[in-house]
Design an enzyme around this catalytic site. Structure first.
Site, PDB file in Angstrom:
ATOM      1  N   SER A 211    -126.406 -19.407 -23.489  1.00 25.20           N
ATOM      2  CA  SER A 211    -126.487 -18.359 -22.461  1.00 25.20           C
ATOM      3  C   SER A 211    -125.439 -17.292 -22.758  1.00 25.20           C
ATOM      4  CB  SER A 211    -126.289 -18.984 -21.075  1.00 25.20           C
ATOM      5  OG  SER A 211    -126.580 -18.060 -20.064  1.00 25.20           O
ATOM      6  N   ASN A 212    -125.138 -16.452 -21.775  1.00 23.60           N
ATOM      7  CA  ASN A 212    -124.093 -15.440 -21.956  1.00 23.60           C
ATOM      8  C   ASN A 212    -123.322 -15.244 -20.662  1.00 23.60           C
ATOM      9  OD1 ASN A 212    -125.347 -13.253 -20.335  1.00 23.60           O
ATOM     10  ND2 ASN A 212    -126.942 -13.404 -21.904  1.00 23.60           N
ATOM     11  N   ARG A 213    -122.334 -14.357 -20.678  1.00 24.53           N
ATOM     12  CA  ARG A 213    -121.394 -14.244 -19.564  1.00 24.53           C
ATOM     13  C   ARG A 213    -121.873 -13.363 -18.413  1.00 24.53           C
ATOM     14  NH1 ARG A 213    -116.637 -16.503 -20.875  1.00 24.53           N
ATOM     15  NH2 ARG A 213    -116.138 -16.646 -23.094  1.00 24.53           N
TER      16      ARG A 213
END
Ligand code: CTP
Length: 403
Positions: A211-213
């Protein structure tokens, strides 16, 4: 709160009638006052059996009205009806609804409602059987027909010993949001808006993902502002920790592929698409069907596959009058050129450039410093602002582009 929020200096009349939910109206009054509203409270005698005028004066700084009139203020109902900009009755009991449906004016609240022409929100709260009684249902139908907006009731725990059912007053937070919409300039009324927000998750195995932030804050703020300005809003959201925005249709998705599907389903009806999400660009090409375990040793290096570019994939689905806004998250020196290239390549009307390499901007922050570029080449650089204020300005900008 930004200076453009709907509440500062706005006159709101809060009517409180006699139900146990009146304790929550103190919280409602406090929230409105903290948002800058000048709150005048009208308490019925029955309301005073549950809560005291003192509590409302303490949180609003203004003495509540109890009596129909007072010496020197004989036409109190007419004065209040003229001065206020919105009326909210919370809680609205079964008895109050019956009186409002009949147009009774033998108490201050009823008289103000008859005399005013400003929007009024009624928030019913009562026992579930009283709510379901045909008399109450008929009264609700009647007050709606008279032009009052009815909020709730919601389903949940009722008074002690009564279990759960329809009859619970909607929460103060939700009432505040609806009141904000009532007080706002309805510059997006009649428009359908589709906003995406948050990251996506791409499976490695059944329990792990890439995923990402992205926190989703920018997209949620955009959805909230659009709804407040009168739009019908669908928010397609990847996994976030944020509460669902009031009034917005929330479609939760997990993967970029699911986000693409949800966007494709809702785009044909949309007048505006704002792609604030951070969908994954790549995903593990072949997620393991079973959980990878230590016993099998280190997992093999991940092989990657490209996900669909959602904005690209919407091009054939857009109507000629659909306005499309994208974001560009950049870390490179040629950020402006890269953002322009994305605007071109993805056929956007606006691209919002934010930097991922500034501490207080971009991903997972409360604030954002953005540069907005339109298809004609106009470049607007905005200062560091709370994301809520960036959302206000962006909608101001998008509204300029609407046919
Ligand atoms: N976007 C999209 N589908 C993807 C990835 C991104 O629709 N699979 C959208 C984003 O929501 C954003 C815009 O495309 O509005 C630009 O996203 P960004 O990550 O900055 O650019 P990419 O096109 O992914 O290019 P790169 O990451 O290589 O810079």
């Amino acid at each position: 709160m930004g200076e453009r929020r709907p509440f500062p200096g706005r006159r709101v009349l809060l009517g409180v009638t006699g139900g146990v939910a009146a304790y929550k109206s103190i919280e409602l009054a406090r929230r409105l006052a903290q948002a800058g509203a000048l709150v005048d409270t009208v308490l019925t005698p029955a309301a005073c059996d549950f809560v005291t005028p003192l509590a409302f004066e303490a949180v609003t700084g203004r003495a509540p009205y109890l009596a129909r009139w007072a010496p020197g203020d004989a036409l109190r109902h007419i004065r209040l009806a003229r001065e206020v900009e919105a009326v909210v009755v919370a809680p609205a009991t079964a008895d109050f609804l019956a009186r409002a449906a009949a147009g009774r004016a033998d108490d201050l609240l009823g008289a103000v409602l008859l005399a005013t022409r400003v929007p009024a929100l009624l928030c019913p709260a009562m026992n579930d059987r009283m709510f379901e009684h045909p008399a109450t249902q008929a009264n609700l139908e009647r007050v709606r027909a008279l032009g009052y907006q009815v909020l709730g009731p919601s389903i949940g725990p009722l008074a002690w010993g009564e279990g759960e059912g329809p009859g619970r007053m909607v929460e103060p937070e939700e009432i505040v949001a609806h009141l904000a919409r009532v007080l706002e300039r309805p510059s997006l009324a009649g428009r359908r808006v589709l906003v995406t927000a948050g990251p996506t998750r791409e499976a490695i195995d059944p329990v792990r993902f890439v995923s990402n932030r992205s926190s989703g804050r920018m997209g949620y703020a955009l959805a909230e502002v659009a709804w407040r300005r009168g739009a019908a809003v669908t928010l397609v959201s990847g996994p976030t920790a944020l509460p669902p925005p009031v009034g917005v249709e929330l479609v939760r998705v997990e993967t970029a592929a699911a986000m693409a599907e949800a966007v494709a389903a809702h785009l044909p009806a949309a007048d505006v698409l704002v792609m604030a999400a951070a969908p994954a660009d790549f995903r593990p090409a072949a997620p393991a069907a079973a959980k990878l375990t230590k016993e099998d040793g280190l997992p093999p290096p991940l092989a990657w596959a490209l996900t669909a570019d959602i904005l690209q994939s919407t091009r054939p689905l857009r109507r000629p009058d659909t306005r499309v806004v994208g974001f560009a998250l950049e870390t490179a020196d040629d950020a402006l050129a890269r953002a322009r290239a994305k605007l071109e390549a993805k056929g956007l009307d606006l691209v919002v450039l934010n930097r991922a390499d500034e501490a207080d901007s971009g991903f997972d922050t409360e604030t954002n410093r953005v540069t907005v570029i339109d298809a004609a080449g106009r470049v607007d650089r905005w200062p560091l602002l709370p994301k809520a204020e960036v959302a206000e300005r962006l909608w101001d900008r998008i509204e300029e582009l609407l046919p």
